[in-house]
Design an enzyme around this catalytic site. Structure first.
Site, mmCIF file in Angstrom:
data_model
loop_
_atom_site.group_PDB
_atom_site.id
_atom_site.type_symbol
_atom_site.label_atom_id
_atom_site.label_comp_id
_atom_site.label_asym_id
_atom_site.label_seq_id
_atom_site.Cartn_x
_atom_site.Cartn_y
_atom_site.Cartn_z
ATOM 1 N N HIS A 79 0.773 -1.276 0.113
ATOM 2 C CA HIS A 79 -0.005 0.061 -0.055
ATOM 3 C C HIS A 79 0.833 1.421 0.066
ATOM 4 O O HIS A 79 0.801 2.191 0.756
ATOM 5 C CB HIS A 79 -0.869 0.217 1.273
ATOM 6 C CG HIS A 79 -1.749 -1.070 1.278
ATOM 7 N ND1 HIS A 79 -3.130 -0.863 0.644
ATOM 8 C CD2 HIS A 79 -1.996 -2.556 1.750
ATOM 9 C CE1 HIS A 79 -4.057 -2.232 0.780
ATOM 10 N NE2 HIS A 79 -3.155 -2.972 1.409
ATOM 11 N N ASN A 152 -10.367 -3.091 2.539
ATOM 12 C CA ASN A 152 -10.039 -3.051 1.182
ATOM 13 C C ASN A 152 -11.342 -2.695 0.427
ATOM 14 O O ASN A 152 -12.232 -2.583 1.027
ATOM 15 C CB ASN A 152 -9.303 -4.315 0.570
ATOM 16 C CG ASN A 152 -7.635 -4.290 1.007
ATOM 17 O OD1 ASN A 152 -7.160 -3.326 1.273
ATOM 18 N ND2 ASN A 152 -7.421 -5.453 1.267
ATOM 19 N N HIS A 343 -3.792 0.879 11.973
ATOM 20 C CA HIS A 343 -3.461 -0.595 12.884
ATOM 21 C C HIS A 343 -4.683 -0.895 13.190
ATOM 22 O O HIS A 343 -5.689 -0.485 14.045
ATOM 23 C CB HIS A 343 -2.656 0.087 14.158
ATOM 24 C CG HIS A 343 -2.437 -1.191 15.149
ATOM 25 N ND1 HIS A 343 -2.212 -2.394 14.622
ATOM 26 C CD2 HIS A 343 -2.624 -1.289 16.358
ATOM 27 C CE1 HIS A 343 -2.351 -3.335 15.489
ATOM 28 N NE2 HIS A 343 -2.386 -2.591 16.883
HETATM 29 FE FE1 HDD Z 1 -2.309 -4.875 5.508
HETATM 30 C C1 HDD Z 1 -1.050 -1.736 5.205
HETATM 31 C C2 HDD Z 1 -5.458 -3.499 4.240
HETATM 32 C C3 HDD Z 1 -3.781 -8.095 5.559
HETATM 33 C C4 HDD Z 1 0.285 -6.129 6.958
HETATM 34 N N1 HDD Z 1 -3.139 -2.979 4.728
HETATM 35 C C5 HDD Z 1 -2.299 -1.868 5.008
HETATM 36 C C6 HDD Z 1 -3.076 -0.773 4.233
HETATM 37 C C7 HDD Z 1 -4.404 -1.196 4.087
HETATM 38 C C8 HDD Z 1 -4.346 -2.798 4.571
HETATM 39 C C9 HDD Z 1 -5.676 -0.542 3.627
HETATM 40 C C10 HDD Z 1 -2.639 0.474 4.017
HETATM 41 C C11 HDD Z 1 -2.974 1.486 5.513
HETATM 42 C C12 HDD Z 1 -2.441 2.915 5.052
HETATM 43 O O1 HDD Z 1 -3.259 3.599 4.276
HETATM 44 O O2 HDD Z 1 -1.739 3.430 5.717
HETATM 45 N N2 HDD Z 1 -4.382 -5.745 4.944
HETATM 46 C C13 HDD Z 1 -5.528 -5.002 4.613
HETATM 47 C C14 HDD Z 1 -6.475 -5.773 4.603
HETATM 48 C C15 HDD Z 1 -6.050 -6.996 4.775
HETATM 49 C C16 HDD Z 1 -4.609 -6.818 5.006
HETATM 50 C C17 HDD Z 1 -8.100 -5.358 4.285
HETATM 51 C C18 HDD Z 1 -6.717 -8.276 4.993
HETATM 52 C C19 HDD Z 1 -8.022 -8.522 5.194
HETATM 53 N N3 HDD Z 1 -1.695 -6.687 6.205
HETATM 54 C C20 HDD Z 1 -2.746 -7.888 6.196
HETATM 55 C C21 HDD Z 1 -1.847 -8.988 6.737
HETATM 56 C C22 HDD Z 1 -0.503 -8.341 7.066
HETATM 57 C C23 HDD Z 1 -0.838 -6.885 6.692
HETATM 58 C C24 HDD Z 1 -2.236 -10.250 6.937
HETATM 59 C C25 HDD Z 1 0.448 -8.901 7.968
HETATM 60 C C26 HDD Z 1 0.580 -9.954 8.520
HETATM 61 N N4 HDD Z 1 -0.764 -4.040 5.846
HETATM 62 C C27 HDD Z 1 0.398 -4.588 6.362
HETATM 63 C C28 HDD Z 1 1.586 -3.787 6.934
HETATM 64 C C29 HDD Z 1 1.060 -2.378 6.183
HETATM 65 C C30 HDD Z 1 -0.284 -2.705 6.041
HETATM 66 C C31 HDD Z 1 2.801 -4.290 6.595
HETATM 67 C C32 HDD Z 1 2.130 -1.758 5.350
HETATM 68 C C33 HDD Z 1 2.156 -0.485 5.743
HETATM 69 C C34 HDD Z 1 1.410 -0.306 7.105
HETATM 70 O O3 HDD Z 1 0.764 -1.450 7.426
HETATM 71 O O4 HDD Z 1 1.188 0.775 7.655
HETATM 72 O O5 HDD Z 1 1.790 -3.894 8.231
#
Ligand code: HDD
Length: 691
Positions: A79, A152, A343
């Site tokens: 993202h 999402n 978060h």
């Molecule tokens: Fe995630 C970012 C949505 C599964 C780990 N995620 C991130 C963002 C969105 C989502 C919208 C962007 C937030 C922003 O604008 O800063 N993610 C989802 C959805 C998931 C999902 C809807 C499943 C239903 N994500 C998911 C899993 C993991 C992560 C299973 C890790 C185990 N996601 C992250 C992250 C991010 C992230 C690496 C990247 C930047 C951040 O968090 O701040 O931690």
């Protein structure tokens, strides 16, 4: 409440006030160093003699270069590309029956929000219109602390357990040996992952559908994906899923258009949102919830903890509970959009988690990632991340600490400070986890109830209209067609033969997979009309209409069309051969917004070719105009032309009786023409058109 009053009341929200206290305007100020020393020369470094070497002593040169050298922070690991905006949320009526969350109790309360929309796969500088899932993350700054709904635009996910997230992401990111391709899943490693991890089948169907190429961030649904819990004052809990429904309806691009826009205007979605808000257009989403009673947990043919499953809206209706209005662009992209940290674990009393193993893993990942991205444990002090309510604890010190904590006590329990900051009871608003009963052996396994990978994928397919099915098929042909490894192409075809045999056969013949394909097709006949975009309400609002015109335009006719478009909430913009002002013999003037060089048909939702003999003649002499009109036709969009402008369509060879072509010669009744034109724009795409 008038628009003006409404705007004012939002500007006075606690979050706006809080951000204002950190906002700085350099306009009209004297330049200083970061130490406050006035700068006398900002263009020449300190040298030993006019042509001599620069001196180490030049503290100002060093400060300026040092700061510049460190202006970038690591982009989000997923993202990375996104755009954030401010607004507020209001519940329609109290939800006290279901949850004690304070921001869901009182319809008169406006809770400030910050929403960041994003693509998932691409880097920070990648194009907006790539085929991808879109992130839809909302931070509610409530009186009880920040609540983040990090969702999402697709209601299910690729995997069932967070432990597989690194593998999934490694597979769709550019391949590690050559860092190709950017912001695309159309490559071997992603499809290798899909083929070997069949739990992804349902979400892949969505990703191949038009949902993955939205027309605008304002025109897509949002989903919390996981099952969460609502808990009310009496401690009763229900399972809940969250939905965002856009007031403008759900609209998508067509694939050819999406690819071209990525070159013509890589900022297409960001610009669309920014401009809509700058123009004062309300960007609105309704929040809906689906609820399942605790005792009904096992009544369905899917496991409600499985994030690859949705709850069909026809079985568990979506209750609309409130509305979010987005109405203010950030003052600074980096400070707000880049530094915002979401978060899923940021919850308030009344909202709790389920045991969905994907959600459980996310609860670790989001705070952890910010440590590297935002450089330490104090990212909650960055203005955009601060709650609007007070926060007190003993978590002191660390990189970039802003708060100056007073006194000697930084531990709990204590006597020196009367044991404060003190914890709160549940009645006082202390967060108490829902006391769900858990028992079982410690096992590294997955529940058998998660094993049905294909029924809902098939339900999704069954729910599509023929046109939507065609789009899904051609998306598969594009994506799998880019896979170099023949074995993987074969595996993918085999996998999707579990969803729909005909689909699999068509993909196979297009991507060169020969030999027999086994028919494993799921026998599911379920159909959920709510999953089809074509069932959603349509509107002409916010449609961008290119008015093709030259000097000598027919003003009577054009003014009528412009009025009708404005009244319908569409946005007409004049495109011509040169910027400046067009005129005609009656002395009428028309401002030009774009030239044929600076714009393109793919950047508009429809076109209108202005009449007027001279104008039409000039338009006819330009090859770019033909291309503009023909491409609009090819992308199934509305084309309007009255009187002599119709000649231009005929010259290009367009058949005037084709759907979505509103062309009338000798128009006596301009009102009737305008009505037809607006109706055609409302329809958005005319899929029955013969190309
Ligand atoms: Fe995630 C970012 C949505 C599964 C780990 N995620 C991130 C963002 C969105 C989502 C919208 C962007 C937030 C922003 O604008 O800063 N993610 C989802 C959805 C998931 C999902 C809807 C499943 C239903 N994500 C998911 C899993 C993991 C992560 C299973 C890790 C185990 N996601 C992250 C992250 C991010 C992230 C690496 C990247 C930047 C951040 O968090 O701040 O931690």
């Amino acid at each position: 409440m008038s628009k003006e009053q409404e705007k004012k009341s939002v500007e006075e929200t606690s979050k706006k006030k809080q951000l204002d206290s950190f906002t700085k305007d350099n306009n009209g100020q004297k330049m200083t160093t970061n130490q406050g020393l006035k700068v006398s020369d900002d263009e020449n470094s300190l040298k030993a003699g006019e042509r001599g070497p620069s001196l180490l002593e030049d503290f100002y040169l060093r400060e300026k270069i040092m700061h510049f050298d460190h202006e970038r922070i690591p982009e989000r690991v997923v993202h990375a590309r996104g755009y954030g905006v401010h607004g507020y949320f209001q519940v329609y009526e109290s939800l006290a029956e279901f949850t004690k969350a304070k921001f869901l109790q009182d319809p008169s309360v406006k809770t400030p929000v910050f929403v960041r929309f994003s693509t998932v796969a691409g880097s920070r500088g990648s194009g907006d219109t790539v085929r991808d899932v879109r992130g839809f993350a909302t931070k509610f700054y409530t009186e009880e602390g920040n609540y983040d709904l990090v969702g999402n635009n697709i209601p299910v996910f690729f995997i069932q357990d967070a432990i597989k997230f690194p593998d999934l992401v490694h597979s769709f990111k550019p391949e590690p040996n050559n860092e190709i391709p950017q912001a695309q899943t159309a490559h071997d490693t992603f499809w290798d992952f899909v083929a070997n991890n069949p739990e992804s089948a349902h979400m892949v169907m969505w990703a191949m559908s038009d949902r993955a190429i939205p027309r605008s961030y304002r025109m897509m649904e949002g989903f919390g994906v996981h099952t969460f819990r609502f808990v009310n004052q009496e401690g009763k809990s229900r399972f809940v899923k969250f939905h965002w429904k856009p007031k403008l309806g759900v609209r998508s691009l067509v694939w050819d258009e999406a690819q071209k826009i990525a070159g013509k205007d890589p900022d297409f979605h960001r610009r669309d949102l920014y401009e809509a808000i700058e123009m004062g257009q309300a960007v609105e989403f309704e929040l809906g919830v689906q609820m399942i009673e605790e005792e009904d947990e096992f009544r369905f043919d899917f496991d409600i903890l499985d994030p690859t499953k949705l709850w069909p809206e026809e079985v568990i209706p979506v209750k609309i509970i409130g509305k979010m209005t987005l109405n203010r662009n950030p003052d600074n992209y980096f400070a707000e959009t880049e530094q915002v940290a979401f978060h899923p674990g940021n919850v308030v009393p009344g909202i709790d988690f389920s045991n969905d193993p994907l959600l459980q893993g996310r609860l670790f990942s989001y705070t952890d990632t910010q440590l590297t991205r935002l450089g330490g444990p104090n990212f909650h002090e960055i203005p955009i991340n601060r709650p609007v309510c007070p926060f007190h604890n003993h978590q002191n010190d660390g990189y970039h600490r802003m708060t100056i904590n007073k006194g000697p006590v930084s531990y709990h329990k204590n006597s020196l400070q009367n044991n404060t900051p003190a914890t709160s009871t549940e009645e006082e608003g202390g967060y108490v986890h829902y006391q769900e009963k858990v028992e079982g052996r410690k096992v590294r396994t997955r529940s058998d109830s998660f094993n049905d990978y294909f029924s809902q994928a098939k339900m999704f397919w069954n729910s599509m209209t023929d046109v939507e099915k065609e789009h899904i098929l051609s998306a598969f042909c594009f994506e799998v067609g880019k896979v170099k490894n023949k074995g993987i192409r074969k595996q993918v075809v085999d996998l999707f033969s579990h969803v729909d045999y005909e689909l699999a056969k068509e993909i196979a013949s297009n991507v060169g997979v020969d030999g027999s394909i086994s028919n494993h097709e799921s026998t599911v006949t379920l159909n959920s009309p709510a999953l089809s975009q074509e069932t959603k309400s349509k509107s002409p609002k916010s449609s961008k209409i290119a008015i093709l015109a030259e000097d000598g335009f027919n003003s009577l006719e054009l003014n009528g069309v412009l009025d009708a478009l404005n009244e319908a909430g569409a946005i007409p913009e004049v495109v011509s051969n040169h910027l400046g002002v067009l005129s005609n013999d009656e002395g009428q003037k028309l401002d030009v917004s774009y030239t044929f060089q600076t714009s393109d048909s793919v950047l508009f939702d429809a076109i209108y070719v202005a009449g007027g003999e001279k104008s039409v003649e000039k338009l006819m002499a330009q090859k770019e105009v033909e291309d503009f009109i023909y491409e609009t036709f090819k992308h199934y969009k509305t084309i309007g032309a009255a009187d002599d402008a119709v000649k231009l369509l005929e010259k290009i060879g367009l058949q005037l009786n084709q759907p979505g072509i509103v062309a009338k010669t000798n128009t006596k009744d301009l009102n009737a023409f305008n009505k037809d034109f607006i109706e055609a724009i409302t329809e958005q795409r005319h899929w029955k058109r013969q190309l």
